[in-house]
Design an enzyme around this catalytic site. Sequence first.
Site, PDB file in Angstrom:
ATOM      1  NE  ARG A   1      37.788 -49.115 -19.555  1.00 32.70           N
ATOM      2  CZ  ARG A   1      36.745 -48.778 -18.790  1.00 32.70           C
ATOM      3  NH1 ARG A   1      35.600 -49.419 -18.935  1.00 32.70           N
ATOM      4  NH2 ARG A   1      36.851 -47.846 -17.885  1.00 32.70           N
TER       5      ARG A   1
ATOM      6  CB  CYS B   1      34.304 -55.793 -16.245  1.00 37.73           C
ATOM      7  SG  CYS B   1      34.021 -54.738 -17.678  1.00 37.73           S
TER       8      CYS B   1
ATOM      9  NE  ARG C   1      35.957 -48.546 -14.269  1.00 35.25           N
ATOM     10  CZ  ARG C   1      35.319 -49.401 -13.465  1.00 35.25           C
ATOM     11  NH1 ARG C   1      35.923 -49.886 -12.412  1.00 35.25           N
ATOM     12  NH2 ARG C   1      34.072 -49.749 -13.710  1.00 35.25           N
TER      13      ARG C   1
ATOM     14  CG  ASN D   1      29.129 -50.079 -14.169  1.00 36.06           C
ATOM     15  OD1 ASN D   1      28.463 -50.929 -13.610  1.00 36.06           O
ATOM     16  ND2 ASN D   1      30.399 -49.865 -13.890  1.00 36.06           N
ATOM     17  CG  ASP D   2      29.030 -46.801 -19.569  1.00 36.32           C
ATOM     18  OD1 ASP D   2      28.455 -45.777 -19.157  1.00 36.32           O
ATOM     19  OD2 ASP D   2      30.258 -46.948 -19.527  1.00 36.32           O
TER      20      ASP D   2
ATOM     21  CD  GLU E   1      31.639 -49.556 -22.071  1.00 32.75           C
ATOM     22  OE1 GLU E   1      31.404 -49.454 -20.866  1.00 32.75           O
ATOM     23  OE2 GLU E   1      32.714 -49.205 -22.584  1.00 32.75           O
TER      24      GLU E   1
ATOM     25  CG  HIS F   1      33.950 -43.875 -12.490  1.00 30.67           C
ATOM     26  ND1 HIS F   1      32.935 -43.534 -13.350  1.00 30.67           N
ATOM     27  CD2 HIS F   1      34.500 -45.007 -12.971  1.00 30.67           C
ATOM     28  CE1 HIS F   1      32.915 -44.392 -14.336  1.00 30.67           C
ATOM     29  NE2 HIS F   1      33.851 -45.298 -14.135  1.00 30.67           N
TER      30      HIS F   1
ATOM     31  NE  ARG G   1      28.672 -45.174 -14.864  1.00 23.57           N
ATOM     32  CZ  ARG G   1      29.696 -45.853 -15.370  1.00 23.57           C
ATOM     33  NH1 ARG G   1      29.683 -46.255 -16.628  1.00 23.57           N
ATOM     34  NH2 ARG G   1      30.723 -46.142 -14.633  1.00 23.57           N
TER      35      ARG G   1
HETATM   36  C1  PEP Z   1      30.868 -50.420 -17.376  1.00 21.25           C
HETATM   37  O1  PEP Z   1      30.411 -49.502 -18.063  1.00 21.25           O
HETATM   38  O2  PEP Z   1      30.174 -51.308 -16.866  1.00 21.25           O
HETATM   39  C2  PEP Z   1      32.306 -50.475 -17.088  1.00 21.25           C
HETATM   40  C3  PEP Z   1      32.828 -51.488 -16.455  1.00 21.25           C
HETATM   41  O3  PEP Z   1      33.031 -49.416 -17.465  1.00 21.25           O
HETATM   42  P1  PEP Z   1      33.087 -48.047 -16.635  1.00 21.25           P
HETATM   43  O4  PEP Z   1      32.336 -48.256 -15.354  1.00 21.25           O
HETATM   44  O5  PEP Z   1      34.528 -47.756 -16.403  1.00 21.25           O
HETATM   45  O6  PEP Z   1      32.427 -47.083 -17.568  1.00 21.25           O
HETATM   46 MG    MG Z   2      31.723 -48.272 -19.192  1.00 21.57          MG
END
Ligand code: PEP
Ligand code: MG
Length: 588
Positions: free
Chosen positions: A342, A512, A306, A464-465, A441, A199, A475
Site C-alpha cells: 500500500r 484488511c 503499511r 478500520n477507517d 475505506e 495503530h 477510531r
Molecule cells: C483500515 O482503515 O481498515 C486499514 C486497514 O488501514 P489503516 O488501519 O492502516 O488505516
Molecule cells: Mg485505513
Amino acid sequence: MPKAGIQPEVIYEGIPASPGIAIAPVHVVARGFTAPEIYEITEAEVSREQERFKAALEATKRQLIELQSRLEDLAGDNEAGIFEAHVMILEDRSVVDRVHNAIASRQQNAEYAFYAVMQNFLEAMRRIPDPYLRERTVDIEDVAQRVLRNFSDDGDSRPQGPDVSHILVAYDLAPSDTASMNRKHVLGFATEQGSVNSHTAILARAFGIPAVVGLEGVVIDVIALAPAILDGYTGKLILHPTAETLERYKSLSDIKAKVRSSLEAMRGAATATVDGRELTVSANIEIIEELPLVKRSGAKGIGLYRTEFLLLNGEEMPDEKRQTEVYSRVASEMQPHTVIIRTLDAGGDKLPVEPLTDPEPNPFLGWRGIRVSLARPAMFREQIRAILRASAFGKVAVMFPMISGLSEVWRSKEMVRRCMDELDKEGVAFDEHLPVGIMIEVPAAAICADILAPEVDFFSIGTNDLIQYTVAADRVNPHVAELYRPTHPAVIRLIKRTIDAATDNGIWTGICGEMAGDIRLTPLLIGLGVEELSVGPQQVPRVGHAIRSLSYAECAAMSDEALRHTRSQGILDLSMSLARKHYGNLLD
Ligand code: PEP
Ligand code: MG
C-alpha cells in the site's frame, strides 16, 4: 517481583486491544516524561528530599535562563519567550507545595513525588477542550523531564526501561514508541488513551503481546514495579494480584498456550470452507521485522503492507533505492505468495509525512493517504518506481489508500503508467501486469464501488477507517468507542455493496481492517462473499481454523438475514451463533 497479596488487589477495567496474558511488574512511562525510580524514605529524610527538589528546580531555572539569553541573541525576544513560560511553570506555587506535601505524606523520594504531581497536572491539562492549551502539555513535559534529569549528579541521565520483563504502562504510546520498544522485556502494554483500532493496538497484536487501552487514571495511580497481570482478553490490568488470581491466570494462560499450539499444527493447511469455498488468509505487516512471524503463521501472502511505517526512523520517506531494497526483500521472502504494497498512508493518527505548520483540527478528515501522495508527485513517483522494481523479485501488487473518487484512481494509475514507461526506457525489469487495487475505506468509495470497480484489479476494504467515517466515531477516541460498531447495519450494507460491485466487474474483494481478524465475524464476512481476509500475523491460524470449520451455504443464509437486521448487536449475535456452534473453543 514482590510477593503476591501484600497490598490489596486493584482491578482497572479498560478496552481489550490485543489478546494474551502477561504476568509481570509494571513499568510506567510517559511520552517525553519518563517515570523515575521510586523508593521509600524515612521521616528523617523528608527535609533532605525537599532540599533535593529545591536544588533540582534551581538548577533547571538556571539552565532555562541561560537558554533564554542565548536564544534572545540568536532569534529575538519572541522565540525566547517560550523559556520564560517554562520558568513560570517551575515557580508555580501550587506545584511546589504539592510536591513538598507528597514527599512528606507518601514518604517517597523527591523525583517520584514530583513526577506523580506533574502527571496529575498534565492529566488535567490533557482534558482541557482548548487545543492550544492542550498543546502546552508538551512544554510542561519538557520542563518536567529537565527537572527530573537535574535530580541526578550528572544532570543528564535518562531513565531507561528496567532490564527485566515488564508490562509497559503509559498515558499513550505513539506508533513509533510501540515499534521501537524493547520487545525482549516488554510483555504487554496498558494505556489510558487509544482504542482497539489505533495503530499502537494493531502493532501489539502483530507482536503477539497483550494490550489494554482506555485505562483511565492508571498512569497516576500505578506504583513503579508493582506486581501485575495484564489480561488482553477481557481488558483488565490487575495490580497486586492475590495468590488465587495469580493461580487462575496462570492456568488460563496454559490453556490458551495449548489452543495456540494445536492451531499451529494446522499452519499452512488450505483455507476452504467445508463446502469448498476457498478464501485467502494473508497477513498485514507494518515493519520488515515481522516477516519471520508472518512466515511462521502460514499466511498465504501479505494483504496489506503499511509502508508509512518506513517513516519511523526519520521524517522523510527513504529514497527509491532504499525502498526498492525493502520491498524487494519482502517480495522475494514471501514467494510464491503475493505482497500487496500500500502506498504511503501518512496522516490521521499515523506518522506525519512532514510536520504541518498548523495542527490539523480534524486529522482523519485532513491531509492523509493518497491526498498526500498526489500532492507530492516526486515522492509518489519514487515509491511507485520502487514498488515496480520490487515486482521483478516476487509477486507484487500496489494498492492506494483513502480513495474517495474516480479522479484519484485515474491520477494514481497515471503515475503507475508513467513510472512503467520510465523504467522500460531505462531497461529495468518489472511486472508489466502489476495488479492495481484500491482500499475501500471512505464511504464515498463504498457507495460508488460500481464506478470504481472497472478501473482496478481488486478491492481491499479498510474497515478500520470505513467504520469510523460511516458512524462518525474517531477510531482512537475511547469516549466514542461504544459507537464504533463493526456490525452497524450501515457498515454491513457498505461491505455488501462493495463486494457486489466487485463481483459484477469480475474482480475480488478482501478485507484488511481489524474486523477481518475478529473470528466472531468470520461467518458474516464469508457469507457476505469476501474472498480474502488479511489479518495480523497472530490471527492467521485462528482465522484459518474458523474458515475450515464453516459452511459457506450456512454463512450466506445467515448473512442474508443479517442484512435485513436493524441492530448492530443482533447482527453480531447472528454471526456469533455460527462461530460458537463451529469453533466455540476458540472464542475468548
Ligand atoms: C483500515 O482503515 O481498515 C486499514 C486497514 O488501514 P489503516 O488501519 O492502516 O488505516
Ligand atoms: Mg485505513
